[in-house]
Every structure is written in structure tokens, then in C-alpha cells.
Enzyme design. Structure first.
Site, PDB file in Angstrom:
ATOM      1  N   ASP A 119       3.971   6.070   2.438  1.00 43.81           N
ATOM      2  CA  ASP A 119       4.921   5.636   1.231  1.00 43.81           C
ATOM      3  C   ASP A 119       4.994   5.076   0.273  1.00 43.81           C
ATOM      4  O   ASP A 119       6.424   5.607  -0.762  1.00 43.81           O
ATOM      5  CB  ASP A 119       5.862   4.337   2.728  1.00 43.81           C
ATOM      6  CG  ASP A 119       4.188   2.994   3.011  1.00 43.81           C
ATOM      7  OD1 ASP A 119       3.251   3.995   1.995  1.00 43.81           O
ATOM      8  OD2 ASP A 119       4.210   2.421   3.735  1.00 43.81           O
ATOM      9  N   ASP A 122       0.091   1.975  -4.616  1.00 43.16           N
ATOM     10  CA  ASP A 122       0.438   0.831  -5.184  1.00 43.16           C
ATOM     11  C   ASP A 122      -1.010   0.524  -5.336  1.00 43.16           C
ATOM     12  O   ASP A 122      -1.632   0.523  -6.739  1.00 43.16           O
ATOM     13  CB  ASP A 122       0.474  -0.067  -3.487  1.00 43.16           C
ATOM     14  CG  ASP A 122       0.145  -1.646  -4.634  1.00 43.16           C
ATOM     15  OD1 ASP A 122       0.699  -1.853  -5.573  1.00 43.16           O
ATOM     16  OD2 ASP A 122       0.361  -2.367  -3.423  1.00 43.16           O
ATOM     17  N   LYS A 150       4.583   1.795  -7.262  1.00 47.48           N
ATOM     18  CA  LYS A 150       4.798   1.187  -8.147  1.00 47.48           C
ATOM     19  C   LYS A 150       3.804   1.079  -9.703  1.00 47.48           C
ATOM     20  O   LYS A 150       3.048   2.214 -10.006  1.00 47.48           O
ATOM     21  CB  LYS A 150       3.774  -0.247  -7.442  1.00 47.48           C
ATOM     22  CG  LYS A 150       5.013  -1.335  -5.943  1.00 47.48           C
ATOM     23  CD  LYS A 150       3.738  -1.989  -5.487  1.00 47.48           C
ATOM     24  CE  LYS A 150       4.894  -2.128  -4.523  1.00 47.48           C
ATOM     25  NZ  LYS A 150       4.551  -3.641  -4.081  1.00 47.48           N
TER      26      LYS A 150
HETATM   27  P1  IMP Z   1      -2.482   0.143  -1.168  1.00 49.94           P
HETATM   28  O1  IMP Z   1      -3.839   1.103  -0.839  1.00 49.94           O
HETATM   29  O2  IMP Z   1      -2.618  -1.123  -2.116  1.00 49.94           O
HETATM   30  O3  IMP Z   1      -2.211   1.596  -2.879  1.00 49.94           O
HETATM   31  O4  IMP Z   1      -0.900   0.736  -0.835  1.00 49.94           O
HETATM   32  C1  IMP Z   1      -0.776   1.924   0.123  1.00 49.94           C
HETATM   33  C2  IMP Z   1      -0.306   0.508   1.380  1.00 49.94           C
HETATM   34  O5  IMP Z   1      -0.206  -0.457   1.314  1.00 49.94           O
HETATM   35  C3  IMP Z   1       0.565   1.614   1.189  1.00 49.94           C
HETATM   36  O6  IMP Z   1       1.093   2.091   2.223  1.00 49.94           O
HETATM   37  C4  IMP Z   1       2.006   0.614   2.626  1.00 49.94           C
HETATM   38  O7  IMP Z   1       1.675   0.509   3.551  1.00 49.94           O
HETATM   39  C5  IMP Z   1       1.056  -0.715   1.844  1.00 49.94           C
HETATM   40  N1  IMP Z   1       2.001  -1.441   0.424  1.00 49.94           N
HETATM   41  C6  IMP Z   1       1.700  -1.404  -0.786  1.00 49.94           C
HETATM   42  N2  IMP Z   1       3.203  -1.906  -1.420  1.00 49.94           N
HETATM   43  C7  IMP Z   1       4.070  -2.178  -0.286  1.00 49.94           C
HETATM   44  C8  IMP Z   1       5.100  -3.233  -0.415  1.00 49.94           C
HETATM   45  O8  IMP Z   1       5.513  -2.654  -1.549  1.00 49.94           O
HETATM   46  N3  IMP Z   1       5.799  -2.680   0.917  1.00 49.94           N
HETATM   47  C9  IMP Z   1       5.138  -2.630   2.372  1.00 49.94           C
HETATM   48  N4  IMP Z   1       3.646  -2.430   2.228  1.00 49.94           N
HETATM   49  C10 IMP Z   1       3.297  -1.693   0.776  1.00 49.94           C
HETATM   50 MG    MG Z   2       1.705  -0.659   5.247  1.00 51.37          MG
END
Ligand code: IMP
Ligand code: MG
Length: 198
Positions: A119, A122, A150
């Protein structure tokens, strides 16, 4: 649910158009990959040939389920879909607390063309872990596709996606699969919640 929404960042029409154009690009790239592979192996390109159907789509649940459902219907290849589940925002948190694999990735990705769908990119921790687990299996190719990305200042892990639907600001968003505390995944647009809903 709607009373908790502060503003819409990406509406459902924009999402639908973008998913369609991502699908077109991904299909073209995969086709090129399969043609080159057929060339190397000295056979004619035939996407439905059993040896040429090594495309594996891996949606990262739960957030990618709606995006995946729409995106895979833009791909007309013979392909398989193998679910994996990773969680990173347990409960009422908006900051990543590391990555937990809830449903293992497939173990038979050697020689396959793998497309991971998530999705949002981040901190990058989720996709870095997932990509690493896939690379260890010697796939023919790996590509990462995210609906949202992001700003790079958010990145903790050294990973990026080949396909990105939309660049969004550093705001916590919900809808079209993305949740806050398990809710709002069914909201049809990408939206920011009111602060009193958090
Ligand atoms: P990362 O591992 O920090 O890149 O985060 C990825 C996961 O964190 C995504 O697959 C989402 O499930 C969750 N996530 C990150 N940012 C958001 C947001 O703004 N809204 C909802 N879920 C988020
Ligand atoms: Mg999530």
C-alpha cells in the site's frame, strides 16, 4: 466513518486512472522481460507457455488487498498470486515499530519474475525485509509496486519502489486498504483523519 475524515488527498477517480496506467506500464515491462527470457532460451515468446508463466504477484496484506484487486485485473498474463502478511503499525500507532511477518512469503521463487505489491512506502522497513527474503531465493527479477510513497526523509531502510502510484506528504492516511487501528480500509479514497479520530 465519513465524519472522521478531515480531507481527501487522492479521490477514487484519480486512483482508478492511476491504477490503470500503472497496470499498463507493469504489463509492458513484464512482457519485455518474458520476451528477453524466451530469446535467451532460444524459444519463441509465448506468454502462455508453461515455462514462460513464472510471474508471481505477492500482495503484502492487509493494506495491499484493495490496490492488488484492482491492479491485477489490469494484467492479462497468466500469473499466480501468493499472499504474504506483514504488520508494522500494531494497534493505535502511527509510527512503525519494526516489522513482523504474520504470513510467510512463498519459498519457491527461484527463477520467477516477482512483483511485490504494497500500500505505501514509508520507513521502508517492510519492503526492505520482504525484498531481502525474496532475493535470497534467486528470482529472475523482483519489482516493488506501491500505491503511495511518503517523502524520502521518512526512509530508514535503503529501499525504493519501481512503481509508485502517488507521492504524498508526510501525513498519516487511511482508505483504499490503508487503516488506522484496523479501521477505514473500506473508505474508497485516500484521506487524512481528523485529529480527534486518532
Ligand atoms: P514501512 O515499513 O514504514 O515502509 O511501512 C509500511 C507499512 O506501514 C505500510 O504497509 C502500512 O501498512 C503502514 N503505513 C505506513 N504509513 C501509513 C499511513 O500513512 N497510513 C496507514 N498505514 C501506514
Ligand atoms: Mg498497515
Amino acid at each position: 466513518m465519513h465524519k472522521d475524515i478531515d480531507k481527501i488527498l487522492v479521490d477514487k477517480i484519480a486512483i482508478a486512472e492511476r491504477v490503470q496506467s500503472l497496470g499498463t506500464r507493469i504489463a509492458a515491462d513484464l512482457e519485455r522481460e518474458l520476451r528477453e527470457e524466451a530469446g535467451r532460451e532460444g524459444r519463441a515468446y509465448d506468454p502462455d507457455h508453461p515455462d514462460a508463466t513464472g510471474i508471481v504477484i505477492i500482495p503484502i496484506l492487509t493494506g495491499a488487498f484493495i490496490f492488488t484487486a484492482d491492479l491485477v485485473r489490469c494484467l492479462s498474463f497468466k500469473l499466480s498470486i501468493r499472499l504474504a502478511a506483514v504488520s508494522s503499525y500494531p494497534g493505535k500507532s502511527v509510527e512503525s515499530k519494526g516489522v513482523r511477518i504474520d504470513r510467510e512469503l512463498p519459498h519457491d521463487l527461484g527463477g520467477k519474475h516477482v512483483l511485490v505489491i504494497d500500500d505505501i512506502l514509508d520507513s521502508g522497513q517492510t519492503l526492505a525485509v520482504v525484498k531481502d527474503l525474496i532475493m535470497k531465493q534467486n528470482p529472475a527479477s523482483v519489482r516493488l509496486c506501491v500505491l503511495l510513497r511518503k517523502p524520502e526523509t521518512r526512509r530508514v531502510a535503503d529501499v525504493d519502489a519501481e512503481y509508485v502510484g502517488f507521492e504524498i506528504p508526510d501525513e498519516f492516511v487511511v482508505g483504499y486498504g490503508l487503516d488506522y487501528d484496523g479501521y477505514y480500509r473500506n473508505y474508497p479514497a485516500i484521506a487524512v483523519l481528523k485529529s480527534d479520530a486518532l
